[in-house]
Structures are given as structure tokens and as C-alpha cells.
Scaffold this active site. Structure first.
Site, mmCIF file in Angstrom:
data_model
loop_
_atom_site.group_PDB
_atom_site.id
_atom_site.type_symbol
_atom_site.label_atom_id
_atom_site.label_comp_id
_atom_site.label_asym_id
_atom_site.label_seq_id
_atom_site.Cartn_x
_atom_site.Cartn_y
_atom_site.Cartn_z
ATOM 1 N N GLU A 43 0.819 -1.294 -0.074
ATOM 2 C CA GLU A 43 0.030 -0.017 0.093
ATOM 3 C C GLU A 43 0.751 1.203 0.029
ATOM 4 O O GLU A 43 0.454 2.291 -0.531
ATOM 5 C CB GLU A 43 -0.992 0.070 1.135
ATOM 6 C CG GLU A 43 -2.290 0.817 1.010
ATOM 7 C CD GLU A 43 -3.220 0.452 2.029
ATOM 8 O OE1 GLU A 43 -3.307 0.686 3.225
ATOM 9 O OE2 GLU A 43 -4.629 0.356 1.390
ATOM 10 N N HIS A 93 7.918 -26.164 -0.744
ATOM 11 C CA HIS A 93 7.443 -27.259 -1.400
ATOM 12 C C HIS A 93 6.128 -26.513 -2.261
ATOM 13 O O HIS A 93 5.221 -27.132 -2.832
ATOM 14 C CB HIS A 93 6.480 -28.112 -0.759
ATOM 15 C CG HIS A 93 7.473 -28.890 0.369
ATOM 16 N ND1 HIS A 93 8.068 -30.305 0.065
ATOM 17 C CD2 HIS A 93 8.135 -28.579 1.378
ATOM 18 C CE1 HIS A 93 8.936 -30.406 0.867
ATOM 19 N NE2 HIS A 93 9.030 -29.531 1.712
ATOM 20 N N LYS A 112 -14.590 2.341 -2.975
ATOM 21 C CA LYS A 112 -15.439 2.627 -1.802
ATOM 22 C C LYS A 112 -16.636 3.487 -2.375
ATOM 23 O O LYS A 112 -17.718 3.300 -2.035
ATOM 24 C CB LYS A 112 -14.767 3.810 -0.683
ATOM 25 C CG LYS A 112 -13.768 2.791 -0.060
ATOM 26 C CD LYS A 112 -13.079 3.622 1.113
ATOM 27 C CE LYS A 112 -11.901 3.329 1.619
ATOM 28 N NZ LYS A 112 -11.077 4.204 2.494
#
Lengths: 417, 417
Positions: free
Chosen positions: B268, B294, B409
Site C-alpha cells: 500500500e 514445497h 469505496k
């Protein structure tokens, strides 16, 4: 039912068609030559499930057990863990599953504390049979719980490995029940083999339905009824230098282990030296919505254009919460959500984030499950395996090996000798 | 004690020196102009901790509580969760912490089931005060447990927000105890403010020691006694096009939430449009060893050379397990590890993986904690915040804003109106 959408504009029709056909032919060839065998698991594993259901589930040992312990790491645990994480919400009666994977003394101590050996079944899973983490954790379990494989304790032990491996030979020595992984199915493609099916069936999951969902998409793919897989895989692989990163943005905390399974499948299959000796590869990133909107969204929106983003979501949740009609003084602006369900909020966040990312020209696509079900999860697993094969075929690499992990194993052994 | 190593060869001395000085001056300026204020938290937050210890810990409500519930998301929860994840192993007496973050009905239902409201403290955390997930989950908590903020229930409610925010005004209305976040400390830099310190102190963690460790590295950095931070940050930012991805390979499952905190901080802060209008950015990836050997190692070893890798490990674990001297017939080749501790195996895996990745010419570096302690964790937190500031200053971006998250938003609100 799963709905797949691709948002980017189709490219030059004839070229795309040719690339899709080429990838398809390669995979048909891989299947026919037996280079990879995961395509057959949805059918072949039915026998394993039926055998476990008929011979093990009715036994007193299994009936009285409340926990299935999986001792395995990487491809030997991630798949079953992913399915357990998602299907738990619709199968609350399933036995608890504990995964002993990481040789981390803090975590292992805590998990061992939670295990009652007299009410547990232990699956020891290693394809090669010699995975150092797995055999070590198995020794610790034997020691801690005083389990003697030569006694009746063996009834709660199950080995899953390649036929003829050192672990298989160990199991034979003690008469421990063994299940096999087909030789041409690698760890990261093995969840629908005995690797996932035995522990999940023992736990009480409806594994037959998982296989059913998987079989549907295998059939559709080879009948050319699921060409969206070809379209997406060819696009990802053809643009790997423009978009070296593929983000799976999965909405729902229960998808966290599924995202990890995807990261292993994609990363270990598609990071390779190609036939020309060039390093190629696609880097997978797993993120969870809406939490990671508060973490990773800024970078996708305004950072370099180096990512594709797949939105994975579920339309209807098995559990819902209605947001109460409470107005918090001074925070009335948020009252618009009152009376809706929490799932609607999560879905709205997914749609809003998807729209905002798409508006930036980022290639996005969607995978929408109507609900959490065994069939849907089986389909989703096989969808991602096929997509990986398509991308690998287009990149011109061996999708199924992992030569890069050997050096570290050799260095490790030297350190202790 | 933490040991920091950088494995890549130092570059042109004079140029590196100049870039390091430039980044340092920018950060001194940021501090002096108050552009970011996290540098002062290790000192300023002591007062908050002392107040919580003196006035809250002795109360009957806190004494009788066995659970601290954090209602917050992103920067309002990740930091405390990371510290709880690591420090739990050396503070088994700490109250259980439950984090209500994701508006996922399946997860929230499960967590609510586990909460006894009469034995719980609730911290409602939102910097802006209007985070939709947080206010919604708070309403659900009020409703589910019949909590009335106007009654004596308010003694178990704590609000942490910006002074003057709508959440602060709500708290004032009901006389709910509030703590403030400095205006110039963003969510992802706020763990050492009230955001992390209040819930962690309430839970019983030694938060003063966390601050002490953090203060040490702030002092060292501004005294130019920790120039390795400048060296690393300048290298990462200067080579962001060669190495667009930074992998944190953390050895120990307890570091999983710390890795998530790092991903938020880095992603961010460093994915931005720069002063010239160009998209720049570094993509963080968090991985856990040995499990992800792995999963992700193959891609690092043989895929494109587009990643740097940081190894984070702990030398001594608070809990250990000795690997028993059991020889499994046919698997004797793994007996070399018998008699060693599980932590030694994990450490050996880290060293072997590090060596194998380094051998491929990948830029690697190491962060080695001698043990898990509050001081070490405080230092590690501040180390990463300083490193982020250095990288951002070198990239020429605003490290502390996040304009890219606003569009989503707005779209969300529209969807429900």
C-alpha cells in the site's frame, strides 16, 4: 454451478483460435501419452472412495475417531486442507482435521497437545516416500503417543505414497494399510487421488460428489465445451512478460487455503527453464477479500500494470447474518447497509473492487460459484489444473516437474552429515 | 538481538553513498515537517501503555475478562494480529484475542460463537471512524450480545480512532473510553500507536518492551548507526524494474500474520503514481518456510530473475522438540536428523534454501532474531517501517497516502443506494 467470465477484449480471432487449438492438441497428447494422469482421477478415484467407505468407515476405530491427522507437506497436504477449509461450513459433522506440515516446534507442540491418539486416525502422505519433514513428524507422533505400528495401533495408521516407494515398503513391513498415487500424477496435481480422497473420506466428506464435479469439467474441456479455459491460459502465457503476476482475489476467509493451493499449483508448475534454456514464468499471488482491499488494492490500482486479477466469489453462503437496523449517532452515513446481509456487503465489496480495477485497464476475469458445494469445489480444482496445463503448454515448458527444488535438499543433507 | 545481512555485492561506492544520503535527508525532512509521525510512537505511546496499565488493568471488568475482541480491518488489525501471533508463544498467559475483520458471514458466525460477552473486552478501531466493515461488525456485535453502550456495558468497550472523527464523536456521546491515533500516522504505520498498544496491553502483553525495542532502531537509524536499512531500501527502489517483486521468506508458522502485515505495509505504501505521473511500485510476497519450499521455491530458482528474497528466521525457539531416535525400516536415509531438534531441522532448511537461491544470483538478505522477544519484535516492526520510508523516498512517491482505494469505496456506496 460455476459461472466463468473473461473481461478483456478478445484478441485477433484467427491467431487466438490457432493458439487455443495448439494448446488443446498438446494436452490431448499429454493425456494420451500418459505424461500427466490427473485427467483420469475423477473416474479412477471413485474406486478408492468406495473402498474406504465400504471397508474403513464402518470399523469401530474409524467410527470412534473424532480427528483425522494428516502428516504431509506441500502437495501432500495443501489440497485436502483447501477442501476442508471450504467444505467444513456445509459439513459441520465432519471429523476435525489437523495438518502436521511445517517442522516448526512451536506449531507442532501446540497441535500435538490438541490430539487424543485414541480418537485419531493418522494419514502419512509422501509421494516419494522420503520427504524429510513428513518422516520426521511421523517419528515425533509415534514417540509422543507411544504408537507401535507392529501392534493394533496400525489400524489407525494409513500410508499414501507411490507404489514401491520406501514408505510403501515400510508400510508393508508392518502391515499398515497403503493407498497409491499414480506415478504420472505429481504432488500438486494429486488432491483428487488417494492423497486428498482418503483423509477427506475418512473425515466424512462427500468425496464422491467432489469427483463428480471434477469429472464434469474434464469432459467439457475435452469436448471443447469449456474453451474459456483455453482462452484464459493462452492469454496469460502469451502475455507473461507484460503481466508476470496473476492475482487470485478470493472473497471469503474460508478460501484462504484454497488460494495457497492455487499458489503452489501455479508457481511450481509455471516457473521453469524452457526448451530454449530461457527462464520463463508466471508468479501467483493469493489474496482474500475484503480484507486485502485494505492491503493490496492500492498497488493494483496505481502501481505498474504488471498483474492480471481473477475474482473468485460465492453467491450464497451457507450461513448468513442480517445487519441489524442500528444507527450509530454521527455515523449515520453507513446506515445504507442496515437490513442487508453480511454476505451482500461482501459481495458488494467484490463487485465494487472488480469494477474499480477493471476501470484501470487491468485484465480481470471472474469465477462465480452459486454456492459452496462438493461438486463446485471439485470443478474448481480441476478447472485450475487444466488452466495450469494450458498455460504450461503455451509457454513450452514441462509443467509437471520441479528440478529447481533438488539443490536445497542436497545442501540440507550435507549440513547434517 | 537481530542480525541483518545483505548478500549482494555493494555497488559503485560513491553513487550508493550519495543515494543513501539523499534518502536519509528526505526522511529527516519528513520527520521534521511532520509528514509522517510514526518515528515518535516508540516514545509517545509509552504514556498510553502506562495509562492502560494503571487505570484499566486493575479494574474488575478487565481482570475477569479472558478475551480481547478487536473489531477493525487492514491497518487497524493486522499489526496487533501479527504481534499476537508471534508473542503468544512466550506469553501463554495472555488473554485470547479474536479479530473481527472480514465481513464474511461464515467466519464471523463462527467467531461470534466463541465469544462470551461477559468475559470479553471490545476494541473498535477505525482511523477515519467510518470504515464500513468495522461499523457493520460493531453493530452485529451490539445486536448479538445485547450490549447497550448507554449502560454499564460501556466499561468493556474501547474506541481507537482519530481525534474528532465520527467514531470519536459517537464514543463521546455514550461516554465510551477513546484513544487517539496521531493524525500523521497512517493505518499501516499505526501498530505502535493506540491501535496496537491498547488491545495488546489489555491482553496482557509486555507492550513497553515492544516500544523499547522499536526505539532502539529509530535512534540507531537517525544516528546513522543502521545504514543497512538505507543500503537495502535504496537498492530495492533503484532496481524496481529489474526486481519488481520482494519475497519475505519467513521460517516459522507463527510469522504468517507478520508476513501479512509486511505485505500491507509494503504494497500500500510503494505502489503509486510518482511525481512524473508514472506508475511505479514494488510487489511484496509473504511466504512461510519450510512449507513454501514445497510451493514457491521452484519459481524462485528457475523462473524469471524478477525477485529479491529476504530470509527471516529465529535462532532459538521458546518450545523445542527433540527428534526421537527412531529408524523407520527402508527409510533409514532420513536417520541423519535423529537426535537433533525440530528447530534445527527448520533452521537447516532455511540455510539450505538460502544457499541454493543465492547460488542462482538472486539478491538475498537475512534478518536473524536470536529469539522471540518483545524487544526484537518492536525492532522488527520499526525496521520494516523505516525500510518502507527509504524505498518510497528513493522512488520519489508519497509513501503515506492511498488514493487508489477511494474509487471502490464510492462504487460500493452507490450500489446500495
Amino acid at each position: 454451478m460455476i459461472d466463468y467470465t473473461i473481461d478483456w477484449m478478445p484478441e485477433n480471432g484467427a491467431e487466438l483460435e490457432a493458439n487455443m487449438n495448439e494448446a488443446f492438441e498438446k494436452i490431448v497428447e499429454e493425456r494420451e501419452r500418459g505424461i500427466s494422469g490427473y485427467y483420469f482421477l475423477p473416474q479412477d478415484s471413485r474406486m478408492i472412495v468406495e473402498e474406504v467407505e465400504a471397508t474403513l468407515l464402518p470399523t469401530q476405530t474409524v467410527q470412534e475417531a473424532d480427528t483425522v491427522v494428516v502428516i504431509g507437506i506441500g502437495g501432500s497436504s495443501l489440497g485436502a486442507k483447501a477442501l476442508d477449509g471450504v467444505l467444513r461450513s456445509i459439513t459441520p459433522e465432519a471429523k476435525r482435521m489437523v495438518f502436521l506440515e511445517n517442522p516448526d516446534p512451536v506449531e507442532v507442540s501446540e497441535k500435538l497437545e490438541s490430539i487424543d491418539p485414541d480418537k485419531s486416525l493418522f494419514c502419512i502422505i509422501s509421494k516419494s516416500g522420503g520427504t524429510i519433514e513428513t518422516t520426521t513428524l511421523y517419528k515425533i507422533v509415534l514417540d509422543r503417543f507411544g504408537l507401535r505400528p507392529e501392534s493394533e495401533h496400525k489400524e489407525r495408521l494409513f500410508v499414501i505414497t507411490d507404489e514401491g516407494s520406501i514408505l510403501h515398503r515400510y508400510a508393508e513391513e508392518h502391515g499398515i494399510k497403503s493407498y497409491f498415487i499414480p506415478h504420472n500424477v505429481g504432488g500438486r496435481f494429486s488432491v483428487l487421488s488417494a492423497v486428498g480422497m482418503v483423509p477427506l473420506t475418512l473425515a466424512g466428506y462427500k468425496t464422491c460428489d467432489i469427483l463428480k464435479g471434477a469429472q464434469q469439467i474434464v469432459k467439457a474441456f475435452f469436448d471443447r465445451q469449456a474453451d474459456h479455459i483455453l482462452q484464459k491460459g493462452v492469454f496469460y502465457a502469451g502475455h507473461w512478460q507484460d503481466y508476470p503476476m496473476n492475482v487470485l482475489f478470493a472473497y471469503g476467509s474460508f478460501l484462504e487455503d484454497f488460494a495457497k493451493w492455487y499458489v503452489q499449483l501455479w508457481g511450481e508448475s509455471l516457473g521453469k527453464i524452457d526448451a530454449q534454456g530461457e527462464r520463463v514464468g508466471l508468479t501467483p499471488l493469493g489474496h482474500i477479500g475484503s480484507v486485502d482491499q485494505h492491503s493490496f488494492l492500492q498497488l493494483i490500482m496505481e502501481g505498474p500494470r504488471d498483474k492480471t486479477v481473477t475474482f473468485l466469489k460465492v453467491e450464497h453462503f451457507p450461513t448468513e447474518i442480517t445487519i441489524p437496523d442500528i444507527s450509530l449517532k454521527h455515523i449515520e452515513k453507513n446506515d445504507y447497509i442496515n437490513g442487508h446481509s453480511l454476505g451482500e456487503l461482501l459481495d458488494g465489496e467484490c463487485e465494487a473492487t472488480w469494477e474499480s480495477i477493471r476501470s484501470q485497464g487491468v485484465p480481470t476475469d471472474g469465477i462465480v460459484l452459486d454456492r459452496i458445494s462438493e461438486e463446485n469445489l471439485g470443478e474448481l480444482i480441476l478447472y485450475y489444473e487444466l488452466l495450469t496445463s494450458v498455460a504450461g503448454a503455451t509457454l513450452g515448458i514441462d509443467t509437471y516437474n520441479q528440478p529447481g527444488v533438488e539443490l536445497g535438499k542436497k545442501i540440507l543433507v550435507k549440513k547434517f552429515h
